[in-house]
Design an enzyme around this catalytic site. Structure first.
Site: not given
Ligand SMILES: [Zn+2]
Length: 712
Positions: A502-503, A506, A509
C-alpha cells in the site's frame, strides 16, 4: 477491505536518533554553516543532508526560510507590470523553496525520530510557521494579482494545466481568508496559530501514551503466542532495560494486534486491549479530550468566518466528493452490509468459543482471537503458518519487482552511498529501465522504534516538477514492523505485506509523477489513497508469491495448497475490518459537520455509536482521544472517509487489470494506469482522468464483491 487505512502524508511533516541530530551541548550552529538553508547538494540533483543536520540548525533555518519567502513575495507584489501568469503564478510557484525544504526535513525529525528537543522545537515553531503562512495568504496585494490572472483566464491562451493551476491557487487563497476584512483576518490567524499548537500538543500526548507497555512476567503469560511474537516481546523488554524473564507488549498497533490475535489469556487480552484503546483518555497529563474539544470548536469558528456551514464543507471543497453528503451517502450505503456481515462473523465465533468452553459473549478483546480460530476451522489456515513465507526483505524485493515489471522502471539499491537519518533506512535509485535515465530516489524506514509515530505512511522529501528544468522526486515509505531478534529474520504478516505494498503504491505515485508545476503534484485527499490501495492487490498474485513468498529458512515457495487457502479466505473477517474503519469515518464526518463545533468527548462516541447501531463486539479503529488522522493535523479531518471513497475506484480499477488479457501484468492497462492515474498528478480533473482510464465512472459493485458483501 484488504489493507487497513494508512495515511499518505502530503502536508509538511524527521530523526531523534543519536547518530543524526544529536544535541551538541552548548555549541550553536553558525548561520553561515547551516546545512538546512543551502540548496541540497550532491548527486541526483541534490540529496537531503541528513548527516549534517542537528536539531539546533532548525531555528536559524526557519528564520532564514521565512525571511526568504517574505522577500520573494515582496518582490512579486512590487512588480509594476500588469499581473500575468508568468510574473504572478510562476513567481509564486518559485517562492518558498527553502521553507519547503526545511519544513519537510523537520517533519521527518518529528515523525520518525522524535526527541524532547525536537518536540520543544515543534511547540515553538509550528505556530510561528502557521503565522508566516497566514501573512502570505492574507496579503491583499498578492491576492489582487492572483485574482487578476484568474479573471483573465476566460480570454487567455494559457495551456490547460496553467489555467487549472491558477484556478486552484485562487481557490486556496479564498479558503485561506484572502477576502476577509482586517478583524476577521486577525481572528483567523489567531485560530490557525492555536490550531498549530494544539496539533503538536495532541501528537506529543498520544506519542507519550504509545511509548508505554504491558509487562508479562511469567511463562504462563505467553500462552498461545507464536515464537516470533515471544522473541519480539523479549527484544522489546531488553530494549527497555527490563531484567531477563520479562516480556513487553508495546502500546502500539503493531504489537497489540498480534497479541490480541494469538494470546489465549483472556484476562491479558482485556488488559492490553483496554490500555491501547485508552491512549489519550486516562485523565492524566496526556489526556487529549480537552484538546480535541477545543480543536473542533476552533474549526467550526474558522469555517463560519470563511463563509462555510461547517469544517467539513470547508475541508472538502477541494476533494472529489466536494461535500459531506456525498461522502455520507457512500458510507451509509456500505454500512448496513458490513454490520450484517459482523453479525454472521459473531455467530461463527460464538460457536467456536462455546465448543472450546470459552465465553458465551464475544467482547471486543476477543474478536481477533476467535476470528483467528474460525479462520483455522473454516479454511484450515492460521496466520502463524503463513508468516515464515513473508520475510520482510523478500517482500520489499517483491514490491519493487512488481513495479519494475509493470512500468519498465528499475530499482538499484544505493544504501550506504547516501546519508540517512537512521541506520535502519534503505535507499534505492529509480531509473527508466536498467542503466536508463535517473527518475527518482526512494527511502524506506521499516521498523518501529521509540520516538517514531505509529502506523504506516508515505512522505515526499522533494516533489517532482519540470517548469524550471527537471526536478526529480525523492520520497519515502515509513512502516512500523517489529524487528526480529538480533540476527534473526523479520517475519511479517500478510496484512503487513499488504501495508507494505500500500505505502509503496503511494511511493510509485510520486516516482511516476510527470507534472509541470509543483502546485499540481498533489492529488485530492480522497483520490490519493486510490493508487496505494490498488497496489495492495499485487501481493497475492501468483507471480509474486512464487518468486518472493519463500520460506525464510528453506527457501521453498509457498505450497500450492496454502496459496489456495489464502485465496479462499480473502473475504474472511471483512465485516470486522469494514465496521471498525467505517464507524470511525462516520463519526469524523458527524463531528465536523456540526456548525457550532460543540461536543462532549465523553458522551459523543457513546451516543453516536448507539445511533448508527455499532455492533457491541467491535470498537472504533481509532477512538477520538488518539485519532491522529483527525487531530494530528487538518489533513485527514473530515477526510477519513477518503479510504472508502478511493477504494471504490481501487476495486473497480483492479477489475480492469483482472479482466485484461494479461491480467495483473497487462501492459496496455498498466500503461493507461500510469499515464492517466499516476503521471498527471492533479494537472487534470481526477474524475475525468478515471473515465479516460476505465471508459466510464467507477462502479461501487466491485468494492462490495471484494469484501464479499451482497451486491444490491
Ligand atoms: Zn495510504
Amino acid at each position: 477491505m484488504k489493507g487497513l487505512p494508512h495515511a499518505m502524508v502530503t502536508g509538511l511533516m524527521l530523526f531523534g536518533v543519536a547518530t543524526v541530530l544529536a544535541a551538541q551541548d552548548g555549541r550553536s550552529a553558525g548561520a553561515g554553516t547551516n546545512p538546512l538553508t543551502a540548496p541540497w547538494s550532491g548527486p541526483y540533483g541534490g540529496i537531503p543532508p541528513w548527516d549534517q543536520v542537528k536539531p539546533e540548525h532548525f531555528p536559524g533555518a526557519f528564520e532564514a526560510a521565512i525571511a526568504e519567502q517574505q522577500s520573494e513575495i515582496a518582490a512579486l507584489v512590487a512588480n509594476t507590470s500588469a499581473p500575468t501568469f508568468d510574473n504572478t503564478i510562476v513567481a509564486w510557484e518559485r517562492s518558498g523553496r527553502m521553507r519547503d525544504r526545511v519544513e519537510r526535513l523537520f517533519a521527518v525529525a518529528r515523525e520518525n525520530v522524535s526527541t524532547p528537543q525536537i518536540q520543544a522545537l515543534e511547540r515553538e515553531w509550528l505556530p510561528k510557521l502557521a503565522a508566516a503562512s497566514d501573512a502570505v495568504f492574507m496579503d491583499a496585494r498578492l491576492f489582487q494579482r492572483v485574482e487578476a490572472v484568474y479573471r483573465s483566464l476566460a480570454t487567455s491562451s494559457l495551456a490547460a494545466d496553467q489555467k487549472r493551476l491558477t484556478t486552484l491557487l485562487y481557490d486556496v487563497f479564498l479558503r485561506r481568508g484572502a477576502r476577509l476584512g482586517a478583524p476577521e483576518k486577525e481572528r483567523l490567524a489567531a485560530i490557525n496559530r492555536e490550531m498549530a499548537s494544539r496539533f503538536s500538543e495532541f501528537r506529543q500526548k498520544v506519542l507519550a501514551d504509545e511509548n508505554t507497555w504491558t509487562v508479562l512476567d511469567a511463562e504462563a503469560d505467553l500462552a498461545g503466542l507464536p515464537p516470533s511474537l515471544v522473541d519480539a516481546a523479549k527484544a522489546a523488554a531488553a530494549e527497555r532495560k527490563l531484567p531477563p524473564g520479562k516480556w513487553v507488549i508495546v502500546n502500539t498497533r503493531s504489537s497489540v494486534d498480534p497479541f490480541l490475535t494469538f494470546s489465549s489469556r483472556r484476562d491479558l487480552r482485556e488488559r492490553v486491549w483496554t490500555k491501547f484503546k485508552r491512549r489519550g483518555d486516562n485523565g492524566d497529563g496526556n489526556d487529549t479530550k480537552a484538546t480535541i474539544a477545543r480543536m473542533v470548536q476552533l474549526r467550526a469558528e474558522r469555517a463560519a468566518l470563511l463563509g462555510f456551514r461547517s469544517h467539513a464543507e470547508w475541508r472538502m471543497a477541494d476533494t472529489m466528493a466536494r461535500e459531506p453528503k456525498a461522502a455520507q451517502a457512500l458510507m451509509m450505503r456500505v454500512w448496513p452490509a458490513a454490520v450484517a456481515r459482523v453479525k454472521e462473523e459473531v455467530v461463527d465465533m460464538q460457536a467456536v468459543a462455546v465448543k472450546e468452553g470459552g465465553p458465551r459473549t464475544i467482547e471486543p478483546w476477543d474478536y481477533l482471537y476467535y476470528a483467528e480460530k474460525v479462520r483455522k476451522a473454516r479454511y484450515d489456515l492460521d496466520q502463524g503458518e503463513l508468516k515464515p513465507y513473508f520475510e520482510l526483505n523478500n517482500m520489499v524485493s517483491a514490491a519493487l519487482w512488481s513495479a519494475e515489471r509493470r512500468y519498465g522502471i528499475t530499482f538499484t539499491e544505493i544504501t550506504g552511498k547516501v546519508s540517512v537519518f537512521h541506520s535502519d533506512v534503505r535507499v534505492w535509485e529509480v531509473t527508466d529501465g536498467e542503466g536508463g535515465a535517473h527518475r527518482a530516489l526512494f527511502y524506506m524506514d521499516n521498523f518501529a522504534r521509540p520516538g517514531k509515530r505509529s502506523g504506516a505512511w508515505a512522505f515526499g522529501y522533494r516533489p517532482q516538477h519540470a517548469f524550471d528544468g527537471p526536478i526529480t522526486p525523492i520520497g519515502s515509505n515509513n512502516n512500523n514492523f517489529v524487528k526480529g531478534a538480533p540476527g534473526e529474520a523479520t517475519l511479517i504478516s500478510l496484512d503487513d505485506a499488504e501495508t507494505l505494498f500500500h505505502e509503496f503504491g503511494h511511493a510509485l505515485h510520486g516516482q511516476l509523477s510527470n507534472v509541470r508545476y509543483p502546485g499540481l503534484a498533489t492529488t485530492p485527499r480522497d483520490f490519493v489513497e486510490f493508487p496505494s490501495q490498488v497496489n495492495e492487490n499485487w501481493v497475492l498474485t501468483r507471480e509474486v508469491l512464487d518468486r518472493f513468498a519463500r520460506h525464510y529458512q528453506t527457501g521453498q515457495p509457498m505450497p500450492a495448497a496454502l496459496v489456495e487457502k489464502v485465496e479462499r479466505s480473502r473475504r474472511f473477517n471483512q465485516g470486522y475490518a469494514t465496521v471498525e474503519y467505517l464507524a470511525a469515518a462516520i463519526l469524523d464526518m458527524e463531528l465536523h459537520t456540526r456548525p457550532d463545533g460543540r461536543f462532549d468527548p465523553v458522551t459523543f462516541e457513546r451516543d453516536e455509536l448507539a445511533r448508527i447501531g455499532m455492533p457491541r463486539e467491535i470498537a472504533l479503529r481509532h477512538r477520538l482521544p488518539h485519532f491522529d488522522h483527525l487531530f494530528g493535523s487538518d489533513s485527514y479531518s473530515a477526510g477519513y472517509y477518503s479510504y472508502i471513497w478511493s477504494e471504490v475506484m481501487a476495486a473497480d480499477a483492479w477489475q480492469a487489470f483482472v479482466e485484461a488479457p494479461g491480467g495483473p501484468w497487462d501492459e496496455a492497462v498498466a500503461q493507461r494506469f500510469r499515464s492517466f492515474i499516476l503521471a498527471e498528478g492533479n494537472s487534470t480533473d481526477r474524475a475525468e482522468a478515471y473515465r479516460r482510464f476505465r471508459g466510464r465512472d467507477p462502479e461501487v459493485r466491485a468494492l462490495f464483491r471484494d469484501r464479499g458483501f451482497p451486491v444490491d
